[in-house]
Design an enzyme around this catalytic site. Structure first.
Site, PDB file in Angstrom:
ATOM      1  N   ASP A   9       0.833  -1.277   0.065  1.00 47.57           N
ATOM      2  CA  ASP A   9      -0.034  -0.074  -0.273  1.00 47.57           C
ATOM      3  C   ASP A   9       0.815   1.199  -0.093  1.00 47.57           C
ATOM      4  OD1 ASP A   9      -2.009   1.997   0.274  1.00 47.57           O
ATOM      5  OD2 ASP A   9      -2.770   1.148   2.203  1.00 47.57           O
ATOM      6  N   ASP A 105      -3.017   2.622  -5.882  1.00 40.50           N
ATOM      7  CA  ASP A 105      -2.065   2.497  -4.895  1.00 40.50           C
ATOM      8  C   ASP A 105      -1.727   1.306  -4.113  1.00 40.50           C
ATOM      9  OD1 ASP A 105      -4.373   3.205  -3.454  1.00 40.50           O
ATOM     10  OD2 ASP A 105      -3.280   4.083  -1.938  1.00 40.50           O
ATOM     11  N   GLU A 106      -2.632   0.528  -4.344  1.00 39.99           N
ATOM     12  CA  GLU A 106      -2.732  -0.860  -3.392  1.00 39.99           C
ATOM     13  C   GLU A 106      -2.552  -2.182  -4.471  1.00 39.99           C
ATOM     14  OE1 GLU A 106      -5.703  -1.426  -0.475  1.00 39.99           O
ATOM     15  OE2 GLU A 106      -5.742   0.870  -0.222  1.00 39.99           O
TER      16      GLU A 106
HETATM   17 MG    MG Z   1      -2.238   4.165   0.261  1.00 39.24          MG
END
Ligand code: MG
Length: 411
Positions: A9, A105-106
């Site tokens: 993340d 973002d993950e």
């Molecule tokens: Mg994040």
């Protein structure tokens, strides 16, 4: 054999990309969202410094400014966020082909079979953490566990720039004392109900009689009970894996015949909400849209078109569907029923190619708006926000389920 799953993340992603691209912002309270003039815009992301000043994701800009008067506001640059997201995924692909993005973002990585090449999960996490920092210039928090849900939980436990292991042998000690809403699948609405029944921690949830949860929360109740007990069997998808579902559609026979473009628009808007929701749940995007129009002489007409960009955005699907309708339908008879379908589906983890001929930022803004609305729905219920057009009489019965005709329905 227990699986080894990583959840990576990237920390404060949008804000971190902005600071990386403009280092003069470093160490300052920065937030991504709207423009300066747009006082009612929403904060999409914030830097650590802005967070310390109390700025929250999802709040309106003027509120954030009240708490943090020197907040520096930068407009979002989605093309950059997509670019760096792809760069990170390229690094992950060096360790396994089982990588499944969750937003920009993950990402989950199943590295069970990579251990011979690269060492333990912890080793791989260290390598990734270092490479994201040196090759991209961002920090990442990584959770390591034997299933996806706990790996994700692990990446939330320590941040920024940290690695957390949740082991099979001792997960009860590590996570059962955490609040129930730390678990994936326990949103604010569910959490409120759990609190009412005095289920406060993940441990409380794990020890609750599953039949009780099923009675009260349906299938979701069983799911979160399993997850709390470490029984998540969910597989990490292979990158770019194709999906067997062909179309997702939603159709309706209206209460009264439709006689004008504006009436068609409202119905398409209402139908698309459901289509968008299902695409989201199944993590799919559409590359095309199809509409089926049945006039009151019961003749069907079918039209379809490609989209400039694949999306699951309900408003965009409705808009393109409506454009197609206006271009293709000749009003000779009133309309009795309408169906809109998302077609040419693909996984939503595939990178999207930005082209020069169509404005991507328009769609990106719509997608962000929809993300914010989903957040609000989850938190405050459906009535908190919906398109103003749907406040008018849209010739659809209020309780529509019995009238729904769902071609290509997938659940
Ligand atoms: Mg994040």
């Amino acid at each position: 054999m227990k699986r080894v799953i990583l959840h990576c993340d990237m920390n404060a992603y949008y804000a971190s990309v902005e600071i990386m691209l403009n280092p003069s912002l470093k160490g300052k309270p920065v937030a991504v969202g709207g423009s300066k003039e747009d006082r009612n815009g929403i904060i999409l992301a914030k830097s650590q410094e802005a967070k310390m000043a109390g700025v929250k994701t999802g709040e309106v800009i003027w509120q954030a400014k009240q708490k943090c008067p020197n907040l520096i506001l930068v407009p979002p640059q989605y093309d950059q966020y997509i670019l760096y997201s792809k760069k990170a995924q390229k690094i992950y692909l060096d360790y396994t082909d089982q990588i499944e993005p969750f937003g920009l973002d993950e990402c989950w990585l199943d590295v069970t079979n990579s251990k011979n090449l690269f060492g333990s999960g912890l080793n791989i996490a260290h390598m990734i953490n270092k490479r994201i920092k040196t090759e991209i210039g961002l920090t990442v928090s990584i959770g390591i566990s034997f299933n996806k849900v706990f790996a994700k939980l692990g990446s939330d436990l320590k941040k920024p720039d940290a690695i957390t292991i949740i082991d099979y042998d001792q997960f009860e000690d590590v996570i059962w004392h955490l609040p129930a809403n730390a678990l994936l699948g326990v949103g604010p609405a569910t959490n409120k109900k759990l609190k009412k029944w005095n289920i406060l921690t993940i441990g409380d949830l794990a020890k609750t009689e599953p039949s009780f949860l099923q009675k009260k929360l349906g299938i979701n109740g069983i799911k979160i009970w399993k997850w709390a007990n470490g029984l998540d069997e969910g597989r990490v998808r292979v990158y770019g894996e194709s999906f067997p579902i062909k179309t997702v559609g939603h159709g309706i026979t209206t209460k009264e015949d439709l006689t004008s473009n504006i009436e068609v628009w409202r119905v398409l808007l209402a139908l698309s909400e459901e289509v968008g929701k299902r695409l989201r749940i199944h993590r799919l995007r559409a590359r095309g849209v199809n509409i089926n129009v049945r006039s009151n002489d019961l003749i069907h007409r079918d039209f379809q078109t490609f989209l400039p960009y694949p999306t699951h955005n309900a408003y965009y699907l409705a808009e393109r569907g409506f454009l197609l309708f206006k271009e293709s339908y000749v009003w000779s008879k009133p309309i009795r029923s309408l169906t809109i379908r998302a077609i040419y589906l693909e996984n939503d983890n595939l990178p999207r190619q930005i082209n020069l001929f169509s404005d991507f930022s328009y769609l990106a803004n719509l997608e962000n708006l929809e993300d914010a609305i989903f957040y609000l729905h989850e938190r405050y219920g459906k009535k908190i926000a919906y398109p103003a057009r749907l406040m008018e009489d849209i010739k659809i019965a209020k309780e529509i389920p019995p009238e729904i005709k769902p071609p290509g329905i997938i659940w």
